[in-house]
Enzyme design. Sequence first.
Site, PDB file in Angstrom:
ATOM      1  N   LYS A  21      -2.507  -1.956  -3.106  1.00 48.01           N
ATOM      2  CA  LYS A  21      -3.564  -1.134  -2.513  1.00 48.01           C
ATOM      3  C   LYS A  21      -3.189   0.336  -2.680  1.00 48.01           C
ATOM      4  O   LYS A  21      -2.495   0.913  -1.841  1.00 48.01           O
ATOM      5  CB  LYS A  21      -3.737  -1.497  -1.027  1.00 48.01           C
ATOM      6  CG  LYS A  21      -4.716  -0.589  -0.294  1.00 48.01           C
ATOM      7  CD  LYS A  21      -5.185  -1.210   1.005  1.00 48.01           C
ATOM      8  CE  LYS A  21      -6.041  -0.237   1.782  1.00 48.01           C
ATOM      9  NZ  LYS A  21      -6.760  -0.847   2.887  1.00 48.01           N
ATOM     10  N   GLU A  81       0.819  -1.219   0.000  1.00 51.69           N
ATOM     11  CA  GLU A  81       0.000   0.000   0.000  1.00 51.69           C
ATOM     12  C   GLU A  81       0.852   1.269   0.000  1.00 51.69           C
ATOM     13  O   GLU A  81       1.268   1.745   1.057  1.00 51.69           O
ATOM     14  CB  GLU A  81      -0.944   0.011   1.221  1.00 51.69           C
ATOM     15  CG  GLU A  81      -1.789   1.289   1.280  1.00 51.69           C
ATOM     16  CD  GLU A  81      -2.758   1.348   2.465  1.00 51.69           C
ATOM     17  OE1 GLU A  81      -2.693   0.479   3.346  1.00 51.69           O
ATOM     18  OE2 GLU A  81      -3.569   2.281   2.491  1.00 51.69           O
TER      19      GLU A  81
HETATM   20  P1  13P Z   1      -9.409   4.082   4.121  1.00 56.20           P
HETATM   21  O1  13P Z   1     -10.231   3.341   3.086  1.00 56.20           O
HETATM   22  O2  13P Z   1     -10.209   4.715   5.209  1.00 56.20           O
HETATM   23  O3  13P Z   1      -8.394   4.990   3.473  1.00 56.20           O
HETATM   24  O4  13P Z   1      -8.578   2.973   4.892  1.00 56.20           O
HETATM   25  C1  13P Z   1      -7.934   2.016   4.176  1.00 56.20           C
HETATM   26  C2  13P Z   1      -6.654   1.680   4.818  1.00 56.20           C
HETATM   27  O5  13P Z   1      -6.412   0.546   5.142  1.00 56.20           O
HETATM   28  C3  13P Z   1      -5.668   2.748   5.013  1.00 56.20           C
HETATM   29  O6  13P Z   1      -4.436   2.201   5.330  1.00 56.20           O
END
Ligand code: 13P
Length: 338
Positions: free
Chosen positions: A219, A177
């Site tokens: 992500k 991510e």
């Molecule tokens: P949000 O969808 O609220 O951005 O959270 C996703 C997430 O895991 C952030 O690290």
Amino acid sequence: MASVLMEDIAEMLVAPGKGILAADESTGTITKRFASIGVESSEETRRDYRELLFSTEGLSKYISGVILYDETLRQSTKDGVRFADLLAEEGIIPGIKVDKGTSLLAFSEDETITEGLDGLRERLQEYVELGARFAKWRAVLRIGAGAPSQYGLDTNAHALARYAALCQEIGLVPIVEPEVLMDGDHSIDECYAVTESVLKTVFDELYKQRVVLEQMLLKPNMIVSGANCPEQAGVDEVASKTIYCFGQTVPAALPGIVFLSGGQSEEDACAHLSAMNSMDSRRPWELSFSYGRALQSTALHAWQGKTENVAAAQRALIRRAALCSSARDGRYDPSMEK
Ligand code: 13P
């Protein structure tokens, strides 16, 4: 499920009609969320809230996996069923956030690096024993004057790849991510340019560190206007720029992209994802969701920390999950909100 291949777990997480519920808020973050509804954050209230989410009937129709926080993976329902077991019995794959949050990057005033690599191999081993089948690590990139710098991109990408390689060595599917924050007044084109460099740097590091693309998920943020940009891009522009950016940077071997919601409204997060999935364009990967706030906001506010509101909060969660599922298949329409 321990013997299921990483490729299969990755594909199950992006199965048609399904996406991921991110419920991995750190204690600090969930405390802020609870403060917004006037609820004190304690081990017990955090357990009650997560139990409400995970015991929602029918959740597995729309949710393939849930990302947990360390404390939650070790917790059980009031009746003593471990959360990881509860989810697995419903056919939902338990995952775990393994990063330890961000700290200021050395020699920088505003860029961060994500911590948590020291001792990670041993922690991952324990998480597998506790029932996790996939993991998440979040790098944070902020758009500002001179930021993110190449130094910020390189160090964060290097850490993401080290995490991903350690996960695969032990048999956990890594969710990688790299989040470019929406905060700021930058245009959608600035978001595009920064996200493109971030993704190029990340996939270069993943390649150098031998990460197997078929056994991971990405992500990312969508390509959107900064939250304070006076000119906000519309749904079609967000969808087409996001797909184009990923087409330029994300290898076809990757099974799926699961977007974060990043502070978008629940409606925008659905509209954007649905527009991408209904676009007539060539794309090799599944496009799904791994939403935190865009799945939980209404449910959290319906709950208010009260037992008598649990059923209403669960109705709110299942409704959002169903709408996100429609978006994941390109069938969402704002009229469904009524
Ligand atoms: P949000 O969808 O609220 O951005 O959270 C996703 C997430 O895991 C952030 O690290």
